[in-house]
Design a protein around this motif. Structure first.
Motif, PDB file in Angstrom:
ATOM      1  N   THR A   1       0.852  -1.186   0.000  1.00 22.13           N
ATOM      2  CA  THR A   1       0.000   0.000   0.000  1.00 22.13           C
ATOM      3  C   THR A   1       0.889   1.238   0.000  1.00 22.13           C
TER       4      THR A   1
ATOM      5  N   HIS B   1      -3.581   2.157  -5.350  1.00 19.85           N
ATOM      6  CA  HIS B   1      -4.391   2.270  -4.137  1.00 19.85           C
ATOM      7  C   HIS B   1      -3.737   3.337  -3.259  1.00 19.85           C
TER       8      HIS B   1
ATOM      9  N   PRO C   1      -4.622   5.451  -0.055  1.00 18.49           N
ATOM     10  CA  PRO C   1      -5.560   5.707   1.039  1.00 18.49           C
ATOM     11  C   PRO C   1      -5.632   7.180   1.422  1.00 18.49           C
TER      12      PRO C   1
ATOM     13  N   GLN D   1      -8.322   8.276   3.680  1.00 22.37           N
ATOM     14  CA  GLN D   1      -8.888   8.143   5.029  1.00 22.37           C
ATOM     15  C   GLN D   1      -9.936   9.204   5.367  1.00 22.37           C
TER      16      GLN D   1
ATOM     17  N   ASP E   1      -8.845   4.007   0.734  1.00 18.30           N
ATOM     18  CA  ASP E   1      -9.445   3.611   2.020  1.00 18.30           C
ATOM     19  C   ASP E   1     -10.041   4.856   2.661  1.00 18.30           C
TER      20      ASP E   1
ATOM     21  N   SER F   1     -13.511   1.819  -3.382  1.00 15.49           N
ATOM     22  CA  SER F   1     -12.928   2.198  -2.100  1.00 15.49           C
ATOM     23  C   SER F   1     -13.298   1.178  -1.037  1.00 15.49           C
ATOM     24  N   PHE F   2     -12.411   1.027  -0.063  1.00 13.69           N
ATOM     25  CA  PHE F   2     -12.701   0.261   1.141  1.00 13.69           C
ATOM     26  C   PHE F   2     -13.071   1.272   2.214  1.00 13.69           C
ATOM     27  N   SER F   3     -14.289   1.228   2.694  1.00 12.41           N
ATOM     28  CA  SER F   3     -14.745   2.218   3.670  1.00 12.41           C
ATOM     29  C   SER F   3     -15.279   1.515   4.911  1.00 12.41           C
TER      30      SER F   3
END
Length: 458
Positions: A244, A269, A271, A273, A311, A339-341
């Protein structure tokens, strides 16, 4: 000995499990299904609360399966680093606990415990340098690579570092994986070269923060950008990815590489945040909106087709409606393809545990639902815009949905998007995994694409 590995959490854990399977098979052990095993290895994650709770549930489930004196459970990974010998006090069938640095010693420890049924071991000490692993080497023939967890034909993952020095306020990683340790660059390059010789076509470089490779105390002889250029030169390597990336450490040379290296995939990717400067400061992220958006602009200037993912944490302590709206605005500006949320959850020992006020659970859930609804719309629009484009797909496995008159396979394009391709008249058992095929995108789904093949796979 018959063993099985149960894996939770991130891609690094999946890769660690793959290595452990190879290492034990090289010692004559046999990887089997859970129902046939007498030694159980659990590779754990503690980034969020739910995976940690799953570990306790699995340990309770495995207890009745440890019937004989030689049967036992080994617990590795981040929760193992965190709880240590506490597992053995609560679960007598746990006889080995190993942390992120201890995995290199795990194969020898497993053999020792298989011989000595009354012995227990805890391997949770951090070491000052990256612990090279032996006994899990790849075969020189791709067909002989073991089908370990997460193994996809033609693809491989290579660790380049371990641990993290950033200490973001919400993150437990520096406490469970230790301080950053870069791997020797030549060891990384050598492993990549061996994988390509075995037939691997796509390599993903792994680390908690790959952009800071070589920046720890011991350092490395190459920067991350230099490492990318060296690996790119390996003949036969079709694709390179990495994960990452921490935005504060991405160098101009890495951004430039996306426009110069033909086999560096146009996907990243990155992130974010949060989209709020106030929350980013509380999180200890060490960048602001302007810096992040400047990186995005630079990436798209170097590589206009780059696919960005991210993320996002909602409900961080003190997050107001205005802070959240700034995150929503960031999503619209960058237009992440996915996205990873997650909702924020306290992890033991991190700075954010002491931060107040905590965001009401219902408020956080509503924010998460709004964000994910917006992401689904952006994803759908991004995929629809690709209709009519030609892509090269690296085939991975048969698709879940099959059509009559042939077989459908799923794979990924260089941007990391999932594409399903139908091969008319092709037998179901055809060995297409790891092959490349050129397709034309004919349909966009909610989270994937459908492609019509334009030629034969190679």
């Amino acid at each position: 000995m018959k063993f099985t590995v149960l894996t939770f959490g991130c891609q690094m854990n999946v890769h660690d499990s793959d290595w452990l399977i190879r290492a034990m098979e090289s010692r004559g052990w046999t990887a089997v299904e859970e129902s046939e095993a007498n030694i159980f290895i659990i590779n754990t994650c503690s980034v969020r609360e739910k995976p940690e709770q799953k570990v306790y549930s699995v340990l309770g489930r495995l207890a009745p399966l440890c019937k004989n004196p030689g049967d036992f459970v080994a617990v590795g990974g981040c929760v193992a680093q965190q709880i240590g010998a506490g597992f053995m006090e609560k679960f007598p069938h746990v006889r080995l606990v190993f942390g992120s640095d201890g995995i290199s010693q795990a194969p020898a420890a497993l053999e020792d415990l298989a011989r000595n049924h009354d012995k227990k071991l805890v391997l949770t000490d951090f070491v000052p340098e990256y612990p090279e692993r032996e006994g899990g080497e790849v075969s020189s023939n791709l067909d002989l690579l073991p089908p370990g967890i997460g193994t996809i034909p033609g693809q491989a993952f290579v660790n380049i570092m371990q641990g993290c020095d950033n200490f973001c306020a919400y993150c437990i990683v520096p406490y469970t994986r230790g301080r950053q340790k870069s791997r020797a660059a030549e060891a990384v390059i050598s492993e990549c070269r061996s994988l390509v010789m075995a037939g691997v076509r796509e390599i993903t470089l792994l680390g908690q923060n790959v952009n800071s490779f070589g920046m720890d105390k011991k350092g490395a002889e190459l920067t991350f950008a230099q490492l990318l250029y060296r690996i790119s030169e390996i003949e036969g390597l079709e694709r390179i990815r990495f994960t990452t990336s921490h935005p504060k450490d991405i160098a101009p040379e890495v951004i430039k590489a996306f426009g110069e290296l033909p086999n560096l995939c146009p996907s990243l990717h990155l992130p974010v945040q949060s989209g709020s400067d106030r929350i980013l400061k509380k999180m200890g992220r060490k960048y602001d909106r302007a810096r992040y958006l400047g990186i995005v602009d630079g990436l798209r200037e170097a590589c206009p087709d780059i696919a960005l993912t991210t993320d996002i944490i909602v409900g961080f302590p003190g997050e107001t409606d205005e802070d959240f709206e700034q995150t929503m605005d960031m999503m619209e500006r960058v237009r992440y393809e996915s996205s990873f949320s997650f909702k924020y959850s306290d992890r033991p020992g991190v700075a954010a545990v002491r931060m107040h006020p905590k965001v009401d659970e219902e408020v956080a859930q509503n924010r998460l639902a709004r964000l994910q609804e917006s992401q689904n719309r952006i994803t759908r629009e991004s995929l629809e815009a690709l209709t009519g484009r030609e892509m090269v797909v690296l085939l991975e496995r048969p698709s879940r949905k099959q059509e009559d008159g042939g077989v459908s396979w799923r794979g990924k394009d260089p941007g990391g998007r999932v594409i399903n391709v139908h091969f008319e008249g092709c037998a179901e058992e055809a060995k297409l995994g790891g092959k490349l095929v050129r397709v034309k995108i004919i349909e966009a789904k909610n989270h994937s694409l459908v492609g019509a093949k334009l030629g034969e796979p190679w």
